[in-house]
Write a protein that holds these residues in place. Structure first.
Motif, mmCIF file in Angstrom:
data_model
loop_
_atom_site.group_PDB
_atom_site.id
_atom_site.type_symbol
_atom_site.label_atom_id
_atom_site.label_comp_id
_atom_site.label_asym_id
_atom_site.label_seq_id
_atom_site.Cartn_x
_atom_site.Cartn_y
_atom_site.Cartn_z
ATOM 1 N N LYS A 137 55.769 41.478 55.081
ATOM 2 C CA LYS A 137 55.414 42.913 56.335
ATOM 3 C C LYS A 137 54.214 42.994 54.543
ATOM 4 O O LYS A 137 53.333 43.409 54.682
ATOM 5 C CB LYS A 137 56.179 43.326 56.007
ATOM 6 C CG LYS A 137 57.348 42.860 57.027
ATOM 7 C CD LYS A 137 56.728 44.035 58.481
ATOM 8 C CE LYS A 137 57.537 44.097 59.701
ATOM 9 N NZ LYS A 137 56.082 44.166 60.741
ATOM 10 N N VAL A 138 54.761 42.690 53.097
ATOM 11 C CA VAL A 138 54.342 43.283 52.108
ATOM 12 C C VAL A 138 53.328 42.602 51.600
ATOM 13 O O VAL A 138 51.938 43.331 51.652
ATOM 14 C CB VAL A 138 55.320 43.405 50.816
ATOM 15 C CG1 VAL A 138 54.702 43.937 49.281
ATOM 16 C CG2 VAL A 138 56.531 45.238 51.337
ATOM 17 N N CYS A 190 45.295 51.800 39.678
ATOM 18 C CA CYS A 190 46.002 51.710 40.647
ATOM 19 C C CYS A 190 46.296 52.880 41.956
ATOM 20 O O CYS A 190 47.476 52.382 43.021
ATOM 21 C CB CYS A 190 47.809 50.825 40.455
ATOM 22 S SG CYS A 190 47.797 49.602 39.062
ATOM 23 N N GLU A 246 50.106 52.675 43.080
ATOM 24 C CA GLU A 246 50.892 51.148 44.142
ATOM 25 C C GLU A 246 50.845 50.860 43.259
ATOM 26 O O GLU A 246 49.356 50.169 42.600
ATOM 27 C CB GLU A 246 50.006 51.125 45.340
ATOM 28 C CG GLU A 246 49.892 52.748 46.069
ATOM 29 C CD GLU A 246 49.702 52.238 47.963
ATOM 30 O OE1 GLU A 246 50.213 51.742 48.509
ATOM 31 O OE2 GLU A 246 47.812 51.877 47.145
ATOM 32 N N LEU A 262 58.166 56.662 44.620
ATOM 33 C CA LEU A 262 56.935 56.540 43.714
ATOM 34 C C LEU A 262 55.990 57.458 43.340
ATOM 35 O O LEU A 262 55.103 57.950 42.412
ATOM 36 C CB LEU A 262 55.697 55.490 44.097
ATOM 37 C CG LEU A 262 55.769 53.695 44.765
ATOM 38 C CD1 LEU A 262 55.144 53.300 45.719
ATOM 39 C CD2 LEU A 262 56.011 53.405 43.213
ATOM 40 N N LEU A 294 59.179 49.531 45.712
ATOM 41 C CA LEU A 294 57.646 49.329 45.138
ATOM 42 C C LEU A 294 57.302 49.594 46.575
ATOM 43 O O LEU A 294 56.282 50.616 45.523
ATOM 44 C CB LEU A 294 56.918 47.840 44.857
ATOM 45 C CG LEU A 294 58.520 46.827 43.739
ATOM 46 C CD1 LEU A 294 58.199 45.693 43.382
ATOM 47 C CD2 LEU A 294 57.715 48.309 42.207
ATOM 48 N N THR A 295 57.411 50.176 47.478
ATOM 49 C CA THR A 295 56.731 50.318 48.184
ATOM 50 C C THR A 295 56.715 51.812 49.254
ATOM 51 O O THR A 295 57.004 52.202 50.147
ATOM 52 C CB THR A 295 56.720 49.694 49.825
ATOM 53 O OG1 THR A 295 57.755 49.386 50.644
ATOM 54 C CG2 THR A 295 55.878 48.537 49.232
ATOM 55 N N ASP A 296 58.342 52.661 48.582
ATOM 56 C CA ASP A 296 58.822 54.163 48.455
ATOM 57 C C ASP A 296 57.946 54.952 47.825
ATOM 58 O O ASP A 296 57.728 55.222 47.174
ATOM 59 C CB ASP A 296 59.274 53.993 48.184
ATOM 60 C CG ASP A 296 60.785 55.178 48.619
ATOM 61 O OD1 ASP A 296 61.592 54.948 49.804
ATOM 62 O OD2 ASP A 296 60.863 56.520 48.217
ATOM 63 N N GLU A 297 57.170 55.954 49.770
ATOM 64 C CA GLU A 297 56.668 56.464 48.492
ATOM 65 C C GLU A 297 57.304 58.142 47.798
ATOM 66 O O GLU A 297 57.017 58.473 46.718
ATOM 67 C CB GLU A 297 56.142 57.729 49.463
ATOM 68 C CG GLU A 297 54.752 58.340 49.416
ATOM 69 C CD GLU A 297 54.131 59.677 50.904
ATOM 70 O OE1 GLU A 297 53.217 60.155 50.899
ATOM 71 O OE2 GLU A 297 54.307 58.757 51.631
ATOM 72 N N VAL A 302 51.981 46.781 44.222
ATOM 73 C CA VAL A 302 51.998 46.282 45.268
ATOM 74 C C VAL A 302 50.175 45.922 45.626
ATOM 75 O O VAL A 302 50.289 43.827 45.231
ATOM 76 C CB VAL A 302 52.181 45.995 46.303
ATOM 77 C CG1 VAL A 302 52.208 45.270 47.986
ATOM 78 C CG2 VAL A 302 53.748 46.653 46.483
ATOM 79 N N LEU A 360 61.508 45.287 46.905
ATOM 80 C CA LEU A 360 60.365 45.317 47.348
ATOM 81 C C LEU A 360 60.124 46.379 48.430
ATOM 82 O O LEU A 360 59.025 48.011 48.049
ATOM 83 C CB LEU A 360 60.089 44.129 48.627
ATOM 84 C CG LEU A 360 59.378 43.261 47.982
ATOM 85 C CD1 LEU A 360 58.846 42.161 48.706
ATOM 86 C CD2 LEU A 360 57.958 43.918 47.284
ATOM 87 N N LYS A 401 48.380 41.681 44.869
ATOM 88 C CA LYS A 401 47.900 41.157 46.026
ATOM 89 C C LYS A 401 47.113 40.397 44.872
ATOM 90 O O LYS A 401 46.361 39.073 45.075
ATOM 91 C CB LYS A 401 47.767 41.594 47.242
ATOM 92 C CG LYS A 401 49.378 41.841 47.763
ATOM 93 C CD LYS A 401 48.100 43.210 49.446
ATOM 94 C CE LYS A 401 49.936 43.051 49.882
ATOM 95 N NZ LYS A 401 49.974 44.535 51.084
#
Length: 535
Positions: free
Chosen positions: A178-179, A126, A129, A77, A71-74, A131, A68, A135
C-alpha cells in the motif's frame, strides 16, 4: 568492475505503534519524534548527499508495518513538525542562557544550524512527508527497501498458532505494498526470531529471503560450508544469511564498539534533567516527568566527570572509524576469497536503525564515510541484498536452527518468567474473537452486519498491537516497563470489552450495541484500515 566483497549494511527501522490523538502532547509519542529527527531524516539526507556526489553503493532498510503506519499518519507528522520548532525555540533560550560561555555556545550554534537545516529539509524538500523520499531513494538505487513482520511479534512464541502468524504476515505484505507500490521480497524477522518450519509459512506470502542471528545459520543442519559469508537455501526454497560477528562487535560492543569512544556525544546527559520545569515549559514536561529534548552538551569522556562535547572533533573521528571498519572488512574478504568457490564474499551487517543518530549521534555521518571509503576500494562495495540473496554457494539445503538475537540468543528476552503471563492473555483474546466470529456467522449479522464487522476488525487490530515484542523487551530490561504492562493489559481489556458489547448486541437481536469504545479505538488505534480484507 564489481568488487568481490559485498558489505550488506542492513538497518532495521521499527518503533512500537504509539498514537494518542486525544492528547496534544503524549510522552511516549516522543519516541517517534526522536527517531524521526535523529535517525530517519538524517539518514535520508545522507543518502541524497551520496547520490548527489555520485558515491556508489546501496543501503538496505527494513521498515516494520507498525512504523509505516506512523510514518504515514497525518496527525503524528503534524505533531512532529511542531516538535522540530519547539526544539528550535528551546535552542534560542539556550543561546541566551550561554551567550558568554565559550565552551557551550559553539555546541549550541552547531545544534542550531543542524536544526534549521532539518526544518528546512522537512518542510521545503520533503513537504512534511518522508515516504516519498524513501521511494525516490529506492528508485535511484541508493536504497533497497525490505519489511518486517506486522507489529513486530516474536514469532517463536506463537508457533502453536499458525493462523495468528499468517495474519501478521498478511498485514506485512499489504501494508508495504500500500505504501511503496510493490510487494516486499526480503523480510527482517522480529528479534531475528526463527523456528524450524517458519520458512514454509514465509514462502506462502511470496518472501524470498530473510536474516538470522549468527548461530541460527551456524547451527543449521547440515552445517553451511561457508558459514555466514554466503546465503544458505532453506527447505522451503528461501535464502537466508546470518549476522557477521566481527562487524557487529565493532559497532555494538559496549566495551570496544566505536560509539563508546570518549570523544563521541554522551547519550544520557539530556538538558531535560538539568533545567527547571518552568524553563523547559509544558512541551518538554509530562506532569512532573521531564521529556528528553535532544539537546546534550557532553561527550562520553570516559569518566563521570563529563567534558563538553566537541562536534568537529567527533565528526573527524568518524572518518577514522569508517576507514577502520572498511579496512577490516577488506581484510576479511581477502582472507576468505581463496576459499570461496563462488569468488564472492558476502558480509551481513544488520543493526537497529535507531542506533545511528539516536543512540550514536554521529552514526549517520559514520555511514556516509563508510560509503565514501568503500567507493575507493577494489575489494569491497556497499551492496544491495538483491545482488546476493537469491543463490547459495554450496548448493545444499539447510534447516536453520531455532534462534534469536539478544541476551542468550534463544528467545530468553521474550519468553521468560517476567512476561509469561502475557501469552495466556493472547490466547484468551483469540478465543473471544473466534467465538464472536462464529456467533456472527451463525446469525449472518442481521441488519447490523457492517457494524458488527467493525467490532471484529478492531478486535484484530488490538490483538496485533498486543503481540508487539517491544512490550516483553521493555519489561525484561526494566525500561518503560510500567507503560509496556499498561499497553498489554490495555489491549487485552479492549478486546474483552469489544467482545462483551458486540455479543450483547447480537443476543439482543435488532438492538444496536454500545459503540462508544469502538469509536474511540478506531480513532486511536487506527492502523491497517484495510484489515477487514484479510479476515
Amino acid at each position: 568492475m564489481s568488487a568481490p566483497g559485498k558489505i550488506h549494511l542492513l538497518l532495521h527501522a521499527h518503533l512500537p505503534f504509539v498514537r494518542e490523538p486525544e492528547y496534544d502532547r503524549f510522552l511516549e509519542e516522543n519516541w517517534f519524534f526522536e527517531a524521526m529527527a535523529e535517525t530517519y531524516l538524517p539518514v535520508v539526507q545522507m543518502l541524497f548527499r551520496l547520490e548527489e556526489k555520485g558515491v556508489p553503493g546501496t543501503l538496505n532498510l527494513s521498515v516494520s508495518s507498525a512504523l509505516l503506519a506512523m510514518l504515514t499518519d497525518e496527525s503524528l507528522l503534524k505533531k512532529f513538525t511542531r516538535h522540530l520548532h519547539m526544539q528550535e525555540q528551546l535552542l534560542e533560550k539556550e543561546r541566551v542562557r550561554f551567550a558568554d560561555d565559550p565552551e557551550r555556545l559553539p555546541v549550541i550554534e552547531f545544534y542550531t544550524r543542524r536544526q534549521r537545516s532539518l526544518i528546512d529539509y522537512w518542510e521545503r524538500i520533503c513537504n512534511c512527508e518522508i515516504v516519498p523520499s524513501l521511494k525516490r531513494l529506492s528508485d535511484c538505487g541508493k536504497l533497497t527497501l525490505l519489511t518486517c513482520v506486522g507489529t513486530h511479534p516474536f514469532l517463536p512464541a506463537y508457533q502453536s498458532d499458525v493462523t495468528a502468524i499468517r495474519l501478521q504476515l498478511g498485514v506485512t505484505v499489504k501494508a508495504f505494498e500500500k505504501v511503496f507500490g510493490f510487494r516486499p521480497r526480503g523480510l527482517w524477522l522480529p528479534e531475528c526470531g526463527y523456528f524450524s518450519g517458519l520458512d514454509f509459512i514465509l514462502a506462502e506470502f511470496g518472501f524470498e529471503y530473510f536474516f538470522l542471528e549468527t548461530h541460527g545459520v551456524l547451527l543449521a543442519r547440515p552445517t553451511p560450508k561457508y558459514g555466514v559469508f554466503a546465503p544458505i537455501k532453506t527447505p522451503a526454497g528461501l535464502y537466508c544469511m546470518g549476522r557477521e560477528q566481527g562487524s557487529s562487535m565493532e559497532v555494538w560492543s559496549r566495551k570496544t564498539g566505536y560509539p563508546g569512544h570518549p570523544e563521541y556525544r554522551e547519550f544520557f546527559k539530556d538538558i531535560a534533567y538539568e533545567r527547571e520545569p518552568d524553563y523547559l515549559g509544558d512541551y518538554f514536561m509530562a506532569g512532573s516527568t521531564p521529556i528528553e529534548t535532544g539537546l546534550k552538551y557532553y561527550r562520553i569522556t570516559g569518566s563521570e566527570d563529563k567534558q563538553v562535547y566537541r562536534p568537529w572533533n567527533a565528526l573527524r573521528l568518524v572518518e577514522d572509524h569508517a576507514r577502520l571498519f572498511i579496512a577490516n572488512r577488506e581484510a576479511t574478504v581477502t582472507e576468505l576469497l581463496p576459499k570461496m568457490e563462488g569468488n564472492k564474499v558476502s558480509i551481513l551487517c544488520p543493526y537497529d536503525a535507531e542506533l545511528f543518530g539516536h543512540w550514536w549521534f554521529e552514526g549517520p555521518a559514520f555511514i556516509e564515510k563508510m560509503f565514501e571509503r568503500a567507493a575507493c576500494s577494489n575489494t569491497v562495495e556497499m551492496a544491495s541484498l538483491e545482488s546476493t540473496m537469491h543463490s547459495s554457494c554450496d548448493g545444499d539445503v539447510h534447516d536453520p536452527a531455532f534462534s534469536s538475537w539478544g541476551e542468550g540468543g534463544f528467545g530468553e528476552v521474550w519468553m521468560n518468567d517476567e512476561v509469561c503471563w502475557e501469552y495466556p492473555l493472547f490466547f484468551r483474546m483469540r478465543g473471544m474473537m473466534d467465538a464472536f466470529k462464529n456467533a456472527l456467522d451463525a446469525c449472518n449479522g442481521g441488519a447490523q452486519a457492517k457494524l458488527y464487522r467493525r467490532f471484529y476488525e478492531q478486535m484484530a487490530r488490538e490483538l496485533l498491537l498486543f503481540q508487539a515484542s517491544d512490550w516483553a523487551f521493555m519489561i525484561h530490561n526494566k525500561s518503560a516497563a510500567d507503560y509496556a504492562k499498561s499497553r498489554l493489559n490495555g489491549h487485552y481489556e479492549n478486546v474483552r470489552s469489544l467482545y462483551v458489547s458486540a455479543m450483547a448486541g447480537l443476543s439482543a437481536g435488532s438492538k444496536k450495541p454500545d459503540t462508544s469504545l469502538l469509536a474511540k479505538l478506531e480513532n486511536q488505534d487506527n492502523l491497517f484500515p484495510w484489515i477487514g480484507e484479510l479476515l
